[in-house]
Structures are given as C-alpha cells and as structure tokens.
Design an enzyme around this catalytic site. Sequence first.
Site, PDB file in Angstrom:
ATOM      1  N   HIS A   1       0.872  -1.184   0.000  1.00  0.00           N
ATOM      2  CA  HIS A   1       0.000   0.000   0.000  1.00  0.00           C
ATOM      3  C   HIS A   1       0.903   1.225   0.000  1.00  0.00           C
ATOM      4  CE1 HIS A   1      -3.426  -2.556   1.828  1.00  0.00           C
ATOM      5  NE2 HIS A   1      -3.542  -2.481   0.520  1.00  0.00           N
TER       6      HIS A   1
ATOM      7  N   GLU B   1       1.652   4.050   2.721  1.00  0.00           N
ATOM      8  CA  GLU B   1       2.162   3.683   4.046  1.00  0.00           C
ATOM      9  C   GLU B   1       3.681   3.861   4.067  1.00  0.00           C
ATOM     10  OE1 GLU B   1       0.401  -0.227   4.562  1.00  0.00           O
ATOM     11  OE2 GLU B   1      -1.614   0.596   4.328  1.00  0.00           O
TER      12      GLU B   1
ATOM     13  N   ARG C   1      -3.300   4.581  -2.355  1.00  0.00           N
ATOM     14  CA  ARG C   1      -3.082   3.274  -1.718  1.00  0.00           C
ATOM     15  C   ARG C   1      -2.885   2.137  -2.730  1.00  0.00           C
ATOM     16  NH1 ARG C   1      -5.713   0.067   2.676  1.00  0.00           N
ATOM     17  NH2 ARG C   1      -6.681  -1.776   1.812  1.00  0.00           N
TER      18      ARG C   1
ATOM     19  N   HIS D   1       2.801  -3.556   6.702  1.00  0.00           N
ATOM     20  CA  HIS D   1       1.846  -2.475   6.460  1.00  0.00           C
ATOM     21  C   HIS D   1       1.910  -1.486   7.625  1.00  0.00           C
ATOM     22  CE1 HIS D   1      -0.642  -4.368   3.169  1.00  0.00           C
ATOM     23  NE2 HIS D   1       0.108  -5.386   3.548  1.00  0.00           N
TER      24      HIS D   1
ATOM     25  N   GLU E   1       1.342  -4.596  11.077  1.00  0.00           N
ATOM     26  CA  GLU E   1       0.775  -3.243  10.969  1.00  0.00           C
ATOM     27  C   GLU E   1       1.625  -2.398  11.908  1.00  0.00           C
ATOM     28  OE1 GLU E   1      -1.766  -1.666   9.490  1.00  0.00           O
ATOM     29  OE2 GLU E   1      -2.698  -3.302   8.390  1.00  0.00           O
TER      30      GLU E   1
END
Lengths: 97, 306
Positions: free
Chosen positions: B66, B69, B124, B193, B267
Amino acid sequence: KKTFVGDQVLHITPRDEEQITLLRLLDDQTHPEVNYWRHPSILGHPADLLVPSSRLQEIKGFLDSHNISYSTMIEDVQKLLDEEMKTMIKSRRTRSS
Amino acid sequence: TSTFDFGSYHTLDEIYDWMNTLVHDHPTLVSKVQIGQSYESRPLYVLKFSTGGSNRSAIWLDTGIHSREWITQAVGVWTANKIATGYGQDPSITAILDSMDVFIEIIANPDGFAFTHSTDRMWRKTRSINAGSHCIGVDPNRNWDAGFGGSGSSSNPCSELYRGPYAHSEGEVQAIVDFICGHGNVKAVISIHSYSQMLLFPYGYKTAPAPNHQELNELAKKAVSDLATIFGTKYTYGSIAETIYVAAGTTVDWAYKNGVKYSFTFELRDTGHYGFLLPSNQIIPTATETWPALLDIMIHVLEHPY
C-alpha cells in the site's frame, strides 16, 4: 498535485455494532470523497476517516445525529504534508552539502 | 550508504539508487533481482541476501504494497541495511544467513509509490486502468488467490478495497506469486503495512483457525513482547479475521495456502496522531522496535525447519 487544505482525519470510536454498521455506510462507494484510513472493524477498534473540508459539516452532522463519538486526529492534513515535504527537502540539502 | 539518511523519507529513485549502493558495498552478500515490472513498466526489484548455496530455504519480506504507508518502505530500507551490516557482526543475523537466504522487496507497489510523491500522497492502490470505470487501481492486498472476491474486499473499482477483475490481475502481485512459486523453498512471508500496531497471521478470509494457529499465535506473542521492550509500544496480535475483520484475497493467506507456514503481516506503529503521515523522525524508532520482532520470526523459522 492534489492538496488537502482544511481536510481533517476524524478518530471515531463506535459504541456498538449498530454504530459500526452506520459507519460502514460512510465508505468510499457511497461517499467517494471520504476515505477510511482505518476501516470500522470490531468493537474496541477505532476507525479513522479522512474527510475533505467541503464535507466536514455533513459528516460531523451525520456522526452527531447518531451519537457516534469522535475526535479530530488531524486538524489540517495539508499542514502535515507541508511539514513532511519541508523535512525531506532539508534532508536532501544536508546530504548535498 | 554512509551518506544515506535513514531517518528521512525518500523518493522511488532515491531508494532504487540506494539499493544499488547497498549491493555495491556488500557484493558478496547482497544482490538485486528484478522479478517483474509494474503496470507502468517500472522494475520490481528484490534485494537478495545470500551467503551461498543453491536454492536454500528463504524468508520473504515486503514493504509498501500500500503505497501511502511510507513508514513501511522506510522500515524496509533500514531493515535491509541492518541485515547487510549485521552479517558477520550480529550472531543472529549471521546464523540466519549462514543457512538461509532473505529476500526483501522494499517497493512492492512502485507505481503507487511514485504517484504518492508526484500527485496524491494518499494513494493506496496500484495504478492500473479498470475497464469500464473512471477509477484507477486495484488494492494489491485483496488481489491474491486466497478466498478472492470474498468479504472485506470490493467489486467496485472506485473502492479503496477493490479486489481487481480476477486474482493476480496486478503485475505487482503476479510477480511475487511467480517468484515465490518459482523459488519453491520460501519458508516465511512477512508483509509489512501500517498503521494499527498489530501482528497478524492467517486466516483473513475466514474465521476458522488455521491448522498452525497455536504455533503462529505463540510466535506472534513473543514477537510483540520483544518489540515492546524497546519503547513500550503495545501491539495486538492474532488472526486477521479475528483481530480486525474478515478480509479476502490477502498476501499472507495466499502464502499460507501455498505452503508457507510462517506467514505474517505487520501493521506498524500508531501514535494516535498521524496515521499514514507519521513524521520522519519516527522512522528509526519504528524500525528499531520492529527489528526484534522480525528477528524472532526469522530465528523461529531457522530453528523450526519443515
């Protein structure tokens, strides 16, 4: 280059499943200008929603009318982007010198 | 690499240049492999860390699927440098690389990344054109052949969660699939991510526990515990479906379905103030705290051959 002057990111804390369902109505299919940075998921997990300045009143009105609590995570997205760019340029200049 | 600022965000060209420098500085350890090209014909590069041997078992890491990020690409750069400079110095890195290869794809979505720098910082998805729609791009973390088309993904090309017309429609995804399948000996996939402070594992497309749930859960628990020892950053962990929501077509589910037992997605940190706009002064703290967790997973893979 796309700018985000006055756009805000709202930090939303749903209280129950009903509110999560309501928040899902605000997705980018029905409201293409808003954009979940963090989607409504399960209870206990907040959602973050990027809202353009032109839609702030409407979206905050929607949240208020359904008693969905939220706070403003980012007051002005463009200010952060300007800061980010400034830092990158400064880093490049430092390396060049 | 001594002049590269690891504490700053960089453009695609700067990162690709730096990759060349890293290879130049560590010629016997690091090489650059092109695994394909993006929709807009940008090369898809993977850094290979290897001390020799043919077709050794391997660990795969990717960052930046993405594109917005940014902290993830930056952590990818820092991590690649950490591994390169740590070999022969750090016993854990040395032990891993004496037995296994490590592959890192730092810019897994180069078109999207370039677009975040040139046009829309919040982009994204990929940049592929969708037939019959004015909306661009596919979510490359919904495009994998693992429950493709199920919950948590969208059939609407205008959605940020658009899954694409068919599994692996995106060249960026297909390139990874071809590489991992072609390699045949990848034992771990770690996809990075941001920004919800979680360490997740299969399944994402269904709520049933994965056959290796207990082992993955224990490993995740240790990894987030060790991560927290650096700055006290608290991560949650668990299967994607149980921890956030059912999300079909994700990287880690595809890897798991294709025999990669140690399949995780990170994440990275959430300060509660910046979301995807984490200031660059947090790159090094984020990378530093993530490192022990990555190392835990890599060491576990090394010590638990299958």
